[in-house]
Scaffold this motif. Structure first.
Motif, short mmCIF file in Angstrom:
data_model
loop_
_atom_site.label_atom_id
_atom_site.label_comp_id
_atom_site.label_asym_id
_atom_site.label_seq_id
_atom_site.Cartn_x
_atom_site.Cartn_y
_atom_site.Cartn_z
N LEU A 1 0.84 -1.20 0.00
CA LEU A 1 0.00 0.00 0.00
C LEU A 1 0.87 1.25 0.00
O LEU A 1 1.76 1.40 0.84
CB LEU A 1 -0.89 0.01 1.24
CG LEU A 1 -1.75 -1.23 1.48
CD1 LEU A 1 -2.62 -1.03 2.72
CD2 LEU A 1 -2.60 -1.54 0.27
N SER A 2 0.59 2.14 -0.92
CA SER A 2 1.28 3.43 -0.96
C SER A 2 0.24 4.54 -1.02
O SER A 2 -0.88 4.33 -1.49
CB SER A 2 2.21 3.52 -2.17
OG SER A 2 1.50 3.27 -3.38
N PRO A 3 0.58 5.73 -0.54
CA PRO A 3 -0.40 6.83 -0.54
C PRO A 3 -0.89 7.15 -1.96
O PRO A 3 -0.11 7.07 -2.93
CB PRO A 3 0.39 8.00 0.05
CG PRO A 3 1.46 7.36 0.87
CD PRO A 3 1.83 6.11 0.13
N THR B 1 -1.54 4.71 7.71
CA THR B 1 -1.07 3.51 7.02
C THR B 1 -0.70 2.44 8.03
O THR B 1 -1.05 1.26 7.85
CB THR B 1 0.15 3.85 6.15
OG1 THR B 1 -0.21 4.87 5.19
CG2 THR B 1 0.66 2.62 5.41
N ALA B 2 -0.03 2.83 9.10
CA ALA B 2 0.34 1.86 10.15
C ALA B 2 -0.90 1.22 10.76
O ALA B 2 -0.90 0.03 11.08
CB ALA B 2 1.18 2.55 11.22
N ALA C 1 -1.86 -2.92 10.64
CA ALA C 1 -2.05 -3.68 11.87
C ALA C 1 -3.23 -4.64 11.78
O ALA C 1 -3.29 -5.62 12.51
CB ALA C 1 -2.25 -2.73 13.05
N HIS C 2 -4.17 -4.40 10.85
CA HIS C 2 -5.32 -5.27 10.70
C HIS C 2 -4.94 -6.62 10.10
O HIS C 2 -5.60 -7.63 10.37
CB HIS C 2 -6.39 -4.60 9.83
CG HIS C 2 -7.16 -3.54 10.54
ND1 HIS C 2 -8.33 -3.79 11.24
CD2 HIS C 2 -6.91 -2.21 10.67
CE1 HIS C 2 -8.77 -2.66 11.76
NE2 HIS C 2 -7.95 -1.69 11.43
N ALA C 3 -3.91 -6.63 9.25
CA ALA C 3 -3.50 -7.88 8.59
C ALA C 3 -2.04 -7.78 8.19
O ALA C 3 -1.71 -7.69 7.00
CB ALA C 3 -4.38 -8.15 7.37
N PRO C 4 -1.14 -7.77 9.17
CA PRO C 4 0.28 -7.54 8.86
C PRO C 4 0.90 -8.58 7.94
O PRO C 4 1.89 -8.29 7.28
CB PRO C 4 0.94 -7.55 10.25
CG PRO C 4 -0.03 -8.24 11.15
CD PRO C 4 -1.39 -7.94 10.61
N GLU C 5 0.31 -9.78 7.91
CA GLU C 5 0.87 -10.80 7.02
C GLU C 5 0.44 -10.59 5.57
O GLU C 5 1.02 -11.17 4.64
CB GLU C 5 0.43 -12.20 7.49
CG GLU C 5 -1.02 -12.55 7.24
CD GLU C 5 -2.02 -11.84 8.16
OE1 GLU C 5 -3.23 -12.00 7.95
OE2 GLU C 5 -1.58 -11.12 9.09
N PHE D 1 10.47 5.11 10.20
CA PHE D 1 9.60 4.27 9.39
C PHE D 1 9.50 2.85 9.91
O PHE D 1 8.42 2.25 9.95
CB PHE D 1 10.06 4.27 7.93
CG PHE D 1 9.49 5.39 7.11
CD1 PHE D 1 9.29 6.65 7.65
CD2 PHE D 1 9.15 5.20 5.78
CE1 PHE D 1 8.77 7.69 6.91
CE2 PHE D 1 8.61 6.22 5.02
CZ PHE D 1 8.42 7.46 5.58
N ARG D 2 10.61 2.26 10.29
CA ARG D 2 10.59 0.87 10.76
C ARG D 2 9.74 0.73 12.02
O ARG D 2 9.02 -0.26 12.19
CB ARG D 2 12.02 0.39 11.03
CG ARG D 2 12.87 0.20 9.80
CD ARG D 2 12.34 -0.90 8.92
NE ARG D 2 13.24 -1.20 7.81
CZ ARG D 2 12.96 -1.94 6.78
NH1 ARG D 2 11.76 -2.48 6.68
NH2 ARG D 2 13.83 -2.16 5.82
N GLU D 3 9.80 1.72 12.89
CA GLU D 3 9.00 1.67 14.12
C GLU D 3 7.51 1.66 13.80
O GLU D 3 6.71 1.04 14.51
CB GLU D 3 9.34 2.87 15.01
CG GLU D 3 8.66 2.85 16.36
CD GLU D 3 9.09 3.99 17.26
OE1 GLU D 3 8.39 4.25 18.25
OE2 GLU D 3 10.12 4.63 16.96
N LEU D 4 7.14 2.33 12.71
CA LEU D 4 5.74 2.34 12.28
C LEU D 4 5.35 1.06 11.53
O LEU D 4 4.19 0.86 11.21
CB LEU D 4 5.47 3.54 11.38
CG LEU D 4 5.39 4.91 12.05
CD1 LEU D 4 5.35 6.01 10.99
CD2 LEU D 4 4.17 5.00 12.96
N GLY D 5 6.33 0.24 11.21
CA GLY D 5 6.05 -0.96 10.43
C GLY D 5 6.05 -0.73 8.94
O GLY D 5 5.55 -1.58 8.18
N LEU D 6 6.58 0.40 8.49
CA LEU D 6 6.61 0.73 7.07
C LEU D 6 7.84 0.12 6.41
O LEU D 6 8.95 0.21 6.93
CB LEU D 6 6.61 2.24 6.87
CG LEU D 6 5.42 3.00 7.49
CD1 LEU D 6 5.60 4.49 7.31
CD2 LEU D 6 4.10 2.53 6.88
N ALA D 7 7.64 -0.47 5.24
CA ALA D 7 8.73 -1.13 4.53
C ALA D 7 9.51 -0.19 3.63
O ALA D 7 10.58 -0.55 3.14
CB ALA D 7 8.18 -2.29 3.70
N GLY D 8 8.97 0.98 3.40
CA GLY D 8 9.64 1.89 2.50
C GLY D 8 8.88 3.19 2.34
O GLY D 8 8.02 3.53 3.14
#
Length: 334
Positions: free
Chosen positions: A69-71, A96-97, A101-105, A128-135
């Motif tokens: 998912l991207s903005p 986005t985070a 969280a609803h379906a991290p897999e 970004f990593r703390e928010l769970g964002l990959a990029g």
């Protein structure tokens, strides 16, 4: 497994006390859709843009195992004052985070940054990593300036250092050579080409060899001009041995084709003939599935054109999922 590496989101809400120049989401009576209002823009957003449960339902219906998912690109507004751009980016990234969280897999997320202030944008990547964002998603130009401009090199170096994926989405730049009706078609192709070429010509691709960067819609016309660029670099037709006597612009660094084969490209090019050319020129290990969903309708089922091409099993597996996982820096085993 199929990963849609080019899918978009919109926040379902924006702060009520946000400055007047920032977007807002308005309810639409009798509908689950909402209206994005951003200056002159009025965009009706389906609930799949902002509702995680609806998103998963749509994924299941289309045969999508995971999405990146991207903005939605109109949010990449680099003409905002830097402080407003930073506030907008932080709100979108936090939303986005929440979705992830609803379906991290099944949901991978990319954030955004205010690249009108390169220093602030670079500093923002640290969280970004703390928010769970990959990029991070960026536009193909920053107020008309190429992303390969040296002023953005520290940003790309930091993304490389942090192991963050970069997604470059083609966005129109100020242009009066084509009519407004071309903004979503020809101009997107031109902008993708400019962005990818600028990363090579500006030296960023060579300076950031471990940068994992992807271009929307296969970087437009970029692949068609690469053989000419390779000839100018080495003087050979058909990617033969370099012939310095014929080279127009000889260079002892990596060839344009070698650098281009470090990039990733989503294969949303609408035609199997174009995909075959991309595979032959750039490699099956460089392509990703993309759909632009829900801004555009997906093929049904997802990646139908790719499925119908009779690809080798290894190539299909690479394009359908493994390349996306490598681009994101995820585990590709299994």
């Amino acid at each position: 497994m199929i990963i849609d590496a080019h899918a978009h989101l919109l926040p379902g809400r924006f702060p009520g006390d946000a400055p007047s120049g920032l977007p807002r989401m308005e309810p639409i009576p009798g509908s689950r859709d909402r209206l994005l209002v951003f200056d002159q823009l009025r965009f009706r957003a389906r609930d799949a843009f902002f509702d995680a449960e609806r998103r998963i339902e749509e994924m299941d219906r289309s045969g999508v195992d995971a999405e990146v998912l991207s903005p939605m690109p109109p949010l990449l507004r680099y003409d905002l004052p830097p402080a407003d751009g930073l506030a907008l980016a932080r709100h979108v990234n936090a939303y986005t985070a929440e979705l992830l969280a609803h379906a991290p897999e099944r949901l991978h997320g990319l954030g955004m940054v205010p690249l009108q202030d390169p220093d602030a944008a670079t500093a923002e990547l640290a969280g970004f990593r703390e928010l769970g964002l990959a990029g991070v998603e960026i536009a193909s130009n920053i107020l008309g300036r190429s992303i390969g401009d040296e002023r953005f090199l520290p940003f790309f170096r930091e993304a490389e250092r942090l192991g963050l994926a970069v997604f470059v989405h083609a966005m129109p730049a100020p242009m009066d050579r084509l009519p407004p009706a071309a903004m979503g078609t020809y101009v997107v192709g031109i902008e993708g080409m400019f962005a990818a070429a600028s990363m090579i010509l500006g030296g960023t691709a060579a300076a950031c060899p471990e940068l994992r960067i992807s271009f929307s819609h296969a970087a437009g016309g970029f692949a068609m001009m690469l053989p000419r660029a390779a000839y100018f670099w080495g003087g050979a037709w058909n990617e033969g041995p370099p012939d310095p006597a014929r080279a127009v612009m000889p260079d002892d660094g990596p060839s344009p084709l070698e650098l281009a084969r470090r990039f990733y490209y989503d294969s949303m090019v609408f035609d199997h003939r174009t995909i075959r050319y991309l595979i032959e020129l750039l490699g099956a290990d460089r392509l990703l599935v993309g759909s632009d969903f829900p801004a555009m309708l997906r093929e049904e089922p997802i990646a139908r054109t790719l499925r119908e091409m009779g690809l080798e099993d290894a190539d299909w597996r690479a394009i359908s999922s493994v390349n996306a996982l490598r681009w994101l820096g995820r585990d590709t085993r299994g």
